[in-house]
Scaffold this active site. Structure first.
Site, PDB file in Angstrom:
ATOM      1  N   CYS A  91       0.812  -1.363  -0.115  1.00 30.45           N
ATOM      2  CA  CYS A  91       0.036   0.090   0.121  1.00 30.45           C
ATOM      3  C   CYS A  91       0.662   1.197  -0.023  1.00 30.45           C
ATOM      4  CB  CYS A  91      -1.044  -0.154   1.051  1.00 30.45           C
ATOM      5  SG  CYS A  91      -1.544  -1.697   1.246  1.00 30.45           S
ATOM      6  N   HIS A 382      -9.834   1.744  -1.666  1.00 35.67           N
ATOM      7  CA  HIS A 382      -8.360   1.454  -1.258  1.00 35.67           C
ATOM      8  C   HIS A 382      -7.917   0.625  -2.594  1.00 35.67           C
ATOM      9  CE1 HIS A 382      -4.392   1.127  -0.078  1.00 35.67           C
ATOM     10  NE2 HIS A 382      -4.492   0.063   0.869  1.00 35.67           N
ATOM     11  N   CYS A 416       0.274   2.950   6.211  1.00 38.44           N
ATOM     12  CA  CYS A 416       0.959   1.597   6.563  1.00 38.44           C
ATOM     13  C   CYS A 416       0.891   0.758   5.631  1.00 38.44           C
ATOM     14  CB  CYS A 416      -0.233   1.315   7.481  1.00 38.44           C
ATOM     15  SG  CYS A 416      -2.017   1.287   7.304  1.00 38.44           S
TER      16      CYS A 416
END
Lengths: 429, 307
Positions: A91, A382, A416
């Site tokens: 990510c 996301h 994160c």
């Protein structure tokens, strides 16, 4: 060493994000990334331009896509002699890509470049399972008929079972949500606090769309002109009815409502020296001034999988001579609502800051009104590798929009990532 | 000219079945010989044709286009072709569809067409003219979006045989497509392209099932494209690729095209399936020259893009 130059964030663009299997179900990473790049190029008038570098990547990636970003550049309106390379850091992918381009700009290697990322869970790669793959590799080496007979004897129906990518850590076999459920319980993050954060993310993203904030940050794609995960009408009541999906099925607090969904999308950020921007009549929205990466031992070290940014931030603050309160905006990636809440709880916790971060005093709390002010991943969704570029573009535009910031316009970006990685960065006006 | 409005795009399968009856021995073989050749004096149209994402995605994948918010530049051919075939299977069409060869195609793309748009499609047959090897005529397709002409295509067809003896041989060198190239108004024409002369850009391995795959996407399951067995009765040793697939694949290889543009292609030797072909391109001041050719340089297709 010569003076470092400024790396200016000049423009950003993404396609609307789409829940997995919906508007972009038929699109590939290549399709989406090219669309995001083309929108950026169109808006900045750079069709046919040769840039110094395009860095980017995807997390879920077909093996044929090893040069995904370069292929997207070739398909885009950029000049074909624009170099490009792929990055892959879960990510953190596109934040790392933005940082790579910013650093090249700062040391004088390039004047302009793009950091970008894309992901699809709709067009996810599947592989041959390892047994069949090894069998086929052996068959390539086989010479004698007897070799083939032996190999044929190993054929089993189970060999046809494909190898499907899983959202699970290699080292633990636990999914990201299952890891985060452990962290959530450890920090005692309440269901209500998570639902409230999720609700606020949707409300703020909806308001930003309604205000036209994304008009120059998003290019419609395949008929979609707004993030389709956005639920502007959601309520705490609705969110509170959802069943836990991670952790204990009865007492767990993490639901589909306060966790990010699987999402398809792409995002890109244009960076340049301020001189280059001026020469091309483009604005300097903000500058990327510094960044810090960290990782945690989530396998044996009893730290949460998604807690690495908690460690990166104090190191970055120390290097810059800043406190956690010296920011006007905080963009903390909402992998899960509880990730944001546990991160903030850790910075406020005296014992944790002393024992784990080696600090004399806790970093303290942050002003919630400065946190994810236009919503974040819980509402937009996301697409793993696209999130960093989405956040950088949003933060840069937020900084550029106002002149009355207490700290002159400074934003902290914290993302994160799987593997216990984390990357944080500072943007300044 | 009469006009017929159909409620929906006709199904090509049924039209081919109708056409196939024309080549069965039971019927007086070949073309209708009674009277001079004429074309149906009819424009056929279908209003409000939805361009759906799944079809565009399938088409893009088979032809090598990137899926984008606008349809690939050759995609509207799928909307117009069934209408042209509908005209060519009417009783007042005096040739047999299955003996007709597609020798050239010109697309004029005026504006991008968004995926998901509803468009009005019309087709007519026009300009019947004698050719040294038979007769040529054009299938003209027009696509309108919000009332504006956004895309048009002229497919030149040759019906071999029945050569009118009064016609002199043309002096063109581009095979059967010669007199199409002469009719273009732009300065650079497909006749200026020497396929053997273009620099090679790529080598394609065209798979044996591409005719079936393109047939599934386009509905054009003409037997000459499906298998060697079904192609043989029509004089082909193997299945051949759809001409409009090779045009589409060649354009996909060029990447982005600025609209409006005109894309002219002359079809030469068919691409036998499977085969390995050379893809050759050259940037020109006003667009592109491109070709597909055999490895010995003999052409399958030559084309120009002009903007």
């Amino acid at each position: 060493m010569t003076q470092l130059r400024d790396a200016a964030i000049v423009a950003g663009n993404r396609i609307p994000f789409a829940r997995s299997g919906t508007a972009y179900a038929r699109a590939s990473n290549h399709d989406m990334l090219t669309a995001a790049l083309d929108g950026l190029v169109a808006r900045t008038g750079l069709a046919g331009a040769t840039l110094g570098e395009v860095a980017g990547g995807a997390v879920l990636k077909h093996s044929r896509d090893f040069n995904l970003v370069r292929e997207a550049v070739l398909a885009s309106a950029l000049a074909d002699d624009t170099p490009a390379f792929d990055v892959q850091k879960a990510c953190d992918t596109s934040l790392e890509a933005v940082l790579a381009v910013a650093n090249k700009i700062r040391v004088g290697q390039v004047d302009v470049g793009i950091g970008c990322g894309v992901d699809t869970t709709s067009d996810a790669p599947m592989g041959l399972n390892d047994d069949l793959r090894h069998l086929l590799l052996a068959a390539q080496q086989a010479n004698e008929p007897v070799d083939f007979v032996k190999l044929a004897g190993q054929l089993r129906p189970s060999l046809l079972k494909p190898d499907i990518p899983r959202n699970a850590e290699q080292a633990t076999g636990l999914s990201m949500g299952e890891h985060q459920a452990i962290t959530t319980a450890e920090w005692g993050v309440s269901r209500e606090a998570q639902d409230q954060l999720a609700l606020r993310s949707h409300q703020r993203l909806a308001a930003a769309w309604d205000d036209g904030f994304f008009d120059d940050l998003v290019t419609p794609f395949l008929g979609l002109d707004r993030d389709n995960n956005l639920r502007p009408d959601s309520t705490l009541e609705k969110l509170s009815t959802l069943k836990p999906v991670f952790g204990d099925r009865e007492t767990g607090t993490m639901t589909a409502g306060n966790s990010t969904p699987l999402t398809d999308g792409a995002a890109a950020v244009l960076l340049a020296t301020p001189d280059w921007a001026a020469d091309h009549d483009l604005p300097v929205l903000a500058r990327l001034v510094d960044a810090e990466s960290a990782a945690v031992d989530y396998v044996h070290g009893h730290e949460g999988l998604l807690m690495a940014p908690v460690y990166a931030v104090p190191r970055l603050l120390a290097r810059r001579g800043l406190t956690l309160q010296d920011f006007d905006l905080y963009e903390i990636h909402e992998a899960f609502a509880s990730t944001v809440l546990a991160t903030m709880a850790a910075w406020e916790d005296e014992e944790f800051c002393h024992d784990r971060l080696g600090l004399d005093a806790p970093l303290g709390s942050i002003d919630r009104d400065r946190l994810n002010v236009n919503g974040s991943s819980l509402a937009t969704g996301h697409p793993f590798a696209a999130t960093g570029a989405r956040i950088v573009a949003t933060a840069a535009k937020l900084l550029a929009e106002r002149d009355d910031f207490e700290h002159g316009g400074r934003a902290l970006v914290s993302i994160c990532a799987a593997g216990g990685n984390g990357l944080v960065a500072i943007l300044e006006k | 000219m009469a006009s017929v409005e159909l409620p929906a795009t006709p199904d090509l399968g049924g039209l081919y079945a109708r056409a196939l009856r024309g080549v069965l021995p039971s019927r007086s073989s070949g073309d209708h010989d009674d009277g001079p050749p004429v074309l149906p004096d009819t424009t056929v149209s279908v209003p409000d044709v939805a361009i759906d994402l799944d079809t565009v995605a399938d088409y893009a994948r088979v032809c090598g286009f990137r899926l984008d918010s606008d349809v690939p530049v050759t995609h509207p051919h799928l909307l117009g072709f069934p209408l042209a075939v509908w005209l060519m299977t009417r009783d007042d069409f005096r040739f047999d569809l299955l003996g007709t060869v597609h020798v050239a195609n010109r697309i004029v793309a005026h504006e991008p067409i968004p995926v998901g748009a509803n468009v009005d499609v019309s087709a007519r047959l026009a300009d019947l003219r004698p050719h040294r090897r038979g007769w040529q005529f054009d299938a003209v397709v027009e696509v309108r979006h919000d009332g504006r002409l956004v895309w048009e295509s002229t497919s030149t067809n040759l019906r071999r045989g029945h050569s009118p003896r009064t016609v002199q041989d043309h002096d063109g060198q581009a095979g059967d497509a010669d007199d199409t190239s002469g009719r273009t108004a732009s300065a650079r024409t497909v006749a200026d392209v020497d396929p053997a002369d273009l620099p090679m850009t790529g080598r394609w391995r065209v798979p044996g099932d591409i005719g079936r795959r393109y047939g599934a996407v386009s509905g054009d399951r003409n037997p000459i494209h499906l298998s060697a067995l079904s192609a043989r009765p029509f004089g082909f040793p193997q299945a051949i690729a759809h001409g409009m697939w090779s045009k589409a694949a060649a354009l996909a290889g060029l990447g982005r095209l600025d609209l409006p543009c005109t894309i002219d292609v002359a079809f030469h030797k068919p691409v036998l399936l499977p085969s390995t072909v050379e893809y050759a391109t050259r940037r020109e001041p006003d667009g592109w020259s491109f070709a597909l050719r055999r490895r010995d340089g003999r052409p399958h297709l030559a084309g120009v893009v002009t903007t």
